[in-house]
Every structure is written in structure tokens, then in C-alpha cells.
Design a protein around this motif. Sequence first.
Motif, mmCIF file in Angstrom:
data_model
loop_
_atom_site.group_PDB
_atom_site.id
_atom_site.type_symbol
_atom_site.label_atom_id
_atom_site.label_comp_id
_atom_site.label_asym_id
_atom_site.label_seq_id
_atom_site.Cartn_x
_atom_site.Cartn_y
_atom_site.Cartn_z
ATOM 1 N N LEU A 83 -45.936 93.261 -14.862
ATOM 2 C CA LEU A 83 -46.642 93.667 -13.644
ATOM 3 C C LEU A 83 -45.855 94.746 -12.904
ATOM 4 C CD1 LEU A 83 -49.008 93.239 -11.705
ATOM 5 C CD2 LEU A 83 -47.668 91.443 -10.594
ATOM 6 N N ARG A 94 -42.444 91.223 1.044
ATOM 7 C CA ARG A 94 -43.415 92.084 1.693
ATOM 8 C C ARG A 94 -44.473 91.277 2.419
ATOM 9 N NH1 ARG A 94 -45.500 95.862 -2.834
ATOM 10 N NH2 ARG A 94 -45.477 93.804 -3.749
ATOM 11 N N LEU A 96 -43.325 81.202 -12.226
ATOM 12 C CA LEU A 96 -44.570 81.588 -12.896
ATOM 13 C C LEU A 96 -44.634 80.966 -14.292
ATOM 14 C CD1 LEU A 96 -47.112 83.391 -12.636
ATOM 15 C CD2 LEU A 96 -45.837 85.151 -13.857
ATOM 16 N N LEU A 139 -46.293 85.895 -6.306
ATOM 17 C CA LEU A 139 -44.889 85.490 -6.384
ATOM 18 C C LEU A 139 -43.963 86.690 -6.231
ATOM 19 C CD1 LEU A 139 -45.052 82.861 -9.276
ATOM 20 C CD2 LEU A 139 -44.316 82.439 -6.924
ATOM 21 N N ARG A 140 -44.354 87.810 -6.846
ATOM 22 C CA ARG A 140 -43.547 89.025 -6.733
ATOM 23 C C ARG A 140 -43.475 89.487 -5.287
ATOM 24 N NH1 ARG A 140 -41.262 93.014 -9.542
ATOM 25 N NH2 ARG A 140 -41.897 94.849 -8.391
ATOM 26 N N GLU A 160 -43.932 87.739 -2.613
ATOM 27 C CA GLU A 160 -43.169 86.782 -1.812
ATOM 28 C C GLU A 160 -41.667 87.040 -1.982
ATOM 29 O OE1 GLU A 160 -43.976 82.659 -2.802
ATOM 30 O OE2 GLU A 160 -41.947 82.127 -2.183
ATOM 31 N N ALA A 161 -41.240 87.225 -3.223
ATOM 32 C CA ALA A 161 -39.815 87.403 -3.483
ATOM 33 C C ALA A 161 -39.313 88.726 -2.928
ATOM 34 C CB ALA A 161 -39.544 87.321 -4.981
ATOM 35 N N LEU A 162 -40.171 89.735 -2.918
ATOM 36 C CA LEU A 162 -39.750 91.028 -2.395
ATOM 37 C C LEU A 162 -39.886 91.071 -0.881
ATOM 38 C CD1 LEU A 162 -41.199 93.383 -5.125
ATOM 39 C CD2 LEU A 162 -38.797 93.104 -4.534
ATOM 40 N N ARG A 189 -51.323 85.280 -9.687
ATOM 41 C CA ARG A 189 -50.207 84.423 -9.298
ATOM 42 C C ARG A 189 -48.896 85.225 -9.384
ATOM 43 N NH1 ARG A 189 -48.683 81.448 -6.134
ATOM 44 N NH2 ARG A 189 -47.029 79.983 -6.601
ATOM 45 N N ALA A 190 -48.770 86.011 -10.445
ATOM 46 C CA ALA A 190 -47.564 86.826 -10.615
ATOM 47 C C ALA A 190 -47.413 87.791 -9.451
ATOM 48 C CB ALA A 190 -47.618 87.586 -11.939
ATOM 49 N N ALA A 191 -48.518 88.405 -9.041
ATOM 50 C CA ALA A 191 -48.458 89.368 -7.945
ATOM 51 C C ALA A 191 -48.050 88.679 -6.646
ATOM 52 C CB ALA A 191 -49.812 90.056 -7.792
#
Lengths: 352, 515
Positions: B7, A346, B378, A339-340, A342-344, A335-337
Motif C-alpha cells: 500500500l 495522521r 494486519l 492501520l497505516r 493510525e501509525a503515522l 484495514r491496511a490503510a
Amino acid sequence: MPPRPLDARALAALAANPGCRRRALLDGAGVDKGALAQALGAPAAFGRSQFAFVRGHAFESRVKADGGAELVRLLSEQLGHKPPEPDEVDVPELTAAGPEGRTARTALALRQATGAGRWALLDHPMLALTIAGTPAYLEPDAVVVGPDGGWTVVEIKSFAMIDGAADAAKVGAAARQAAVYALALRGVADRLAAGRVSEQALLVCPKDFSNLPTAALIDLRKPLATTRRQLSRLVRVEEIAAGLPEGVCFDPDRPAAELAAAVAAVPAAYAPDCLAGCELAFHCRERARQAGLVERLGRSVRAELGGLATVESVLAAAGGDGGDPDDPAVAALRRAAALRAEALGREAAPCR
Amino acid sequence: MSLITTLARFEAVRDGRARPVATVRHRHLAERPLVLVPLTTAGETGAPLGALVGTERTAPRLLTVCQPRDRDQRAAFLAALAEEVLPHIEGFAAEVTTEERTETDPATGRRTPVRVELCTDAPQLLVPSAAGVEYVRLLGRSMRFRRTAEQDPAAAFPAPPRVPMLGRWLTHFAERAQVPGSSLLLSMTGLLTRHWATGQSPLEDQHLGSLLAWIDPPDGLSGAEAALRVELERDAEGLLCHPPAGPATDPAFDNKRLAPALARYDRARAVGRGVERAAAEMAELLATQLRPAWDAVWHGLDLLRALPEGAHVAERWKRDRWSYTAHRDRIRAGEPPQPRRDDAVTAARKLASRETAQARLEAQEALDDPLVMAGRRLAGEAFAGEVTAVVMEYTEAKVPRPRPLVTVRTEDAPHLAEGARVHRLLADGRTQTGEFTAAGPDRLTVRLTGGMGRGRQPEPGTVPEPGERVCWTLFEHAPRGGPALPEPEHTPWTHGGPPGAMADEPDPVTAEDYL
Ligand code: SF4
């Protein structure tokens, strides 16, 4: 090479990372880790500036000047007693041959001073403590015996106490070190059936920006309990050694490759805090990096990641290429990946 | 560390290069910051050894102490530092605007609006690392109680004229640096780690050179390789090739270079010959330890300036301007230096205001930056998604008010209880509140409770439409504190604050202070 004796600083550091068998073995066996690190091609960055050394020395002698009167004054002031006259403080002679001799001499001096009902300053006494099956000789800066038979550990440090407050981390380290001395003192008190070891140590530091001493009592109850627990948990050195292959040798004169193999035979527990306390840190860090261990990013990282122990497994879990999706740590990473990403920007957001 | 930042560190390990943890710049950067790279003498708290200082990247002023035990040289160093730093700090005091704020009239006890001055800009001080911030605090503490010959003709060792004033300002900067989100005094390592994550631990990130190597490695090297080299590389003599200016010096440098140079200087002074040459040699030597950190700070500035500024940064900087203005006023009002220790009330008030600042900073950073918001999502503190349905409903009052139900599709799993208040940023910058009402599979429904104007029908643009993306937070956008007013600790005593205890006496100065 003569084995290096375990000192209280090493013991306190060992207790701070009790999970490291490598350190427990090397310290227990008296291996000079600094020389070993040098021989391994990863020398430690520890060293002491001569300016710090000179100033620290001058401060300590200043504090102990006047036959201990100043030091005893600082202690009685903290305890709320009337300071004694200078001729009311004894400074027993403690010199003797060898650590055993000095330890015995110290015990004798403690007994006499306790019976005398006077103040006594023991300057650099020697105490013995058996750690994980290895005898260690410890040399506190000083121990003060009071007329009431109380024994107080004195730590003389060169970091300043400014407006009554000192660096919390340094005070904590001093407390852990003093706790080791207090433990050793308790052993003496038990054997002599005399004296009472104070649960407070006297910390003496330069006051503000001067070279004048100021003091504070530090509570040893917590560090005593922690240190005792951690020291009891240290695996016995013989036990670690028994698990090693035949012929392992840590003599810094051996070739580097052989030494590296010998070191690798003992399991380690590297974390970035090692950088501040262990001479082998650069070597162990490099090994942890090669093995892809997550702890090298911080000890707390491991707790966040559940069972994922390597960088590779973390990245695979985050990327959806590995790990059990029902494992909460894996699910959170995934989930963290997302969200990251999405925010960046890519990847298109899943619901856009 | 949040999992999303952790991460990012793993990604950095994978890529051999730092990864962003912010998409905008979250701190104010002055057009002309004053950069200070200090060096301190080992073993002696706060004793200065040298510094590079200035606002010009290519022309720093080098200040040195040739013999740290010499009280006069130390005084001369501090005087030169004051000469360099104070004109910059005081240069922002004159240009002001006026702002209105309400104050309690001491005579009547009534709240009345007053017009007060606010400096249009404030000085910014940058140091290499967190230890540099602490050093500024120490310097401030060591100087602010000193007395000049003019203040106290009987003083045994009078301070040079501007030194106590510099002490007061540095104390103020260091104090302000403890307020989350403030930008008067910042460390470059703090700035960079706020915006990038490296593949090493936070402890190792305290070495500015190694941190920069991860973010912007030189050609031909990965960040990981370059960082390791910066951290460990030593020359044939065992001296660090990239000294971090800690502000402590490396012990190897102290023992192999500094001690001999000091001895040569002392000898030259003893024989009264070659003193100037020995001093020049010392200056050159200290410059080798300072210059890498100086260049690194400016390199870091280049990287940070390439990021667009976050939307709330100016609002927080305004609070810094209030803080600066208030301290200016305290000095003008002739108040004594900051006390050695805060009384209980002041300490509690500072703590409370820092907690508010922390909550405000966290909210504002999330609103300004989708990557920060991602971390809050999150953590279950926010959720975002596409609107799938809007159902108009109204209150049952005599004049019915709109209370539409908005349903969003989201994969987020916020920690919501029924009836929980949620907040959303509208296009015009206002905050809309809502109430969580129901959850379905991948669906959450919120009832809008405000921000739709006064009429029966909501104002255009205040109710999202199906297909629109929205983001709700569980945290308030402007936690307590409201408009940008000076923090309580900065309210000058002359402006109705309580008069403090008597001014502190200067530290006693004895020959024992110096070995
Ligand atoms: S550096 Fe290595 S040997 Fe030392 S404590 Fe850490 S892991 Fe153990």
C-alpha cells in the motif's frame, strides 16, 4: 531487415513470461526488438562489455582446446568414468551451408558418433526446434557423445564457480537454456532412432578467481518439464497475428508513432522481470505506467490484490471510495490503510 | 512484501514521492562509518578496477587499477585498500569493557561465570547496494588464503603484507551481513528501502541514485520523474549520466571510454613515455563512475540520520560488537582464516542462529515502531485497543496470586485460539504475559498471568486501567537467545569451540589466472 533467428536464450526468456503475446509475436516473426525499442525512443540498456566478451571467448577456447580432451575429461570426471586418451575423442567437422545444412550435418555427425562407440565432441552443432509454429535454429556451445551412446549438452559460462558454488540465479538460467537444447536433441534422437539424451547437462565455469575450468552436472528434469509445458502453451504466432488489424508492420524504419500503435495492438504482460530479459522493457514499462497497471510494482503484487488491476482502483479501495467492501482484498486494503494512517498519526486511532 | 508495504508503494505512485514504511531508524549508524564504493572489471570475477574509500565525505581516497590484467597492479590496489581499511577496522580493538558470561569449564564440565572483554564500539562498513555487499564477500574470499612472503618464502606470487588480513576481516563482515538486523556491513539501498517505499519495483530500487530520487527529489521534479532521469539519462555519446557503480560498470562506458583509455595506458607503458599522464587520465575517468555513488551514500546517510533510533537498535549493535570482538580474538589467538566451506555442524548452527536473529529482529522492530506493529496487527499477529473493563480474579492456591481479566475493544482480528499466550511490553521494558480467554463483538479478553510482582496485589502500573491503550502480540518479544551473547559461530575456538578442520591451502596461482 533480415529476420532475427530465435535463439535458446530468447526461448528461455519467452518461456519465463509465456503470457506475453507481444513478445511471442515479435520473437516468432523474427523482429529485431532491440532496433524496434530504439526506434520507439526507449532503447534497451543491454550491451556487452568488450572485456567480458574477450574473456568469455578466451575461456571457451581454452575449454575446447586439445581436440576436446579437456572437455571430455571434465565430463567423465563428473560421471565417474575413466578419462579417455586425447586420441580417443573425435571432433567431427560440422560446417555446412545455411542453418538447414548445418542441422542436417549435425544429425549425421550424431548418428555416426553414436554408432562408433567412442567419445565425440560436437563443437557448436546446430539443432532445430519448432516453437509455436515457428522453426528456430539453436546453437549450443557443445554436445558430447559418450561411448555408451549418451548425448550431453554442454554449457560454457563465464561466471565463476567459487568453492564449488555459483550464483543460483545464473545456474538456473543456464539450466533453462540447456533444457531447450535437450528438447531439440530429443527430436533428433527420435528421428534417428538412436542415441539417448542425458537428463543432466554439463556446466563449465571458471574455477574460483582463475581462468581454469571446473564443471558440475546440472539436473535438467525440472527445467525440461517446465520448458516443455510453457513452450506448448505459447500461442501460435499465426493466431496472434490473425487477431491484429490489417497492415500492422514492425519495421524499425517506420515513424515512431506508427510503430507505437503497431506494438500497442498486441497485448503485453509487463512485469519488472522484463527489465532483465526483454529489449522492449522500457517501452512496455512506460505503457504500463500510463495505464496504471499494478504489475509494474512487481508480479507478486497482483496476487495480493485480487481483482484490483490498476493503481487507481487500489487507492480508491484503500481510501474507502471504491471497490466492493465484501471483497476480501478490498476489506484488507481498507484495514491496511486505516492501520497505516493510525501509525503515522495522521488520524486519531479509531478507539482512542 | 506485506500488504501494508505494498500500500505504501501505491501511495508513493500517487504522490510521486517515496512514503515511509518506518517511523524510527531500525539500524545502527556509526558516527564515523567507513564508506566503500567498489568498481569491478567486467567478465572477471572479483577483479578490482577502482574504489573510493574513506570516512570523510569530502575527502575520499581514490584507488585505481590502470591495467586490470596486470597482477602487480592488482596487488598494489589491494595493498592500498588494506592500508586504508585496516587501520579503521583495527582502531576499535583496543578500547574494551568487561562483561560477565557463563562458560562451560572444559576440565570440570561445570558452568562457571567468567569475565571477558567486549569492545566498546565496532567499525561499520557501508557500500552502495546489495551487489556491493556480495563484492565485499568476493574480495574477502579472494584475499584471505593468500600468503605473504613472510608467511611463505617460497610463494610464487606473494601477497603484499596486509592483504590476507584484510581478506579475513572482509570475510567476517560479509558473513555477519547475513545475520538479520546486524549492522557491521550494510548497503545503502538496503538501509533506505527498510525505511521508505518507492513507487517502483524492488528490482529498480537497487539503483541507489534512482531510489534516492524517489525519497528526496531535487527541486522542481517529482520523485518519479527524477528517478527515471537518473536511471535512463545518457549523454550524446550514449554514456549514463548517473552511473550506479554497480560495482559493475556500464558496458557502454567499458567500450567507449575504458577500452581506449586502457589502450593509451598500455601504449604509454610500451614506449616508456607519458605513463603518469595516462594513469592520471585513467584515475579521472574512474572517478566519474565512482563519485555519484559515493555522494549518494552520504546523501542517504543524511536522510537516515534524521530518523530517531529505534529502542532496540543499541541492543542489536551490542551483538555486532560481540561479533567484532570475537573475530579480533580469533586473529589474536593465531587461528587460520575462515575455511572455504563450513562443515555440516557449523552450517546448521549458523542457519539456526540466523533464524533466531530474524525472529528477534521482527519482534523488536514491531515493538519499536507502531508502523511495523501495524503490519503485524494486519497479519493477525498482534492486536491493540482500548481497555474497557478489568475484573480482578485470583488463583486458588494457598497464597492466591492475581489473575485479572482485561477486556479491550479492538477492530483487529488476531488469529487466536483459546488459551493462546500473548505478550505485552510494560512501561519499564519488561514483558508481561497473558492468556487469551474470550472474544465478543469487537472485544477480546486476556487473563494476565505474569509481570505483576510477587505479592497478592499486583504492583502498581502492571495492570492496565480502563481507558488505557494496550497492544498485545502473539509472538514472543525475546525469541530464544536471551541476553546479548556472542553468536555460536563467533565463539572463538580458543574459548572452547571445536577445533575446525585443517586450515585451507591457498588458491593455486598460475599464469592462467590472468589473461
Ligand atoms: S517487455 Fe514487453 S514485450 Fe517484452 S516480455 Fe515484457 S511485456 Fe512482453
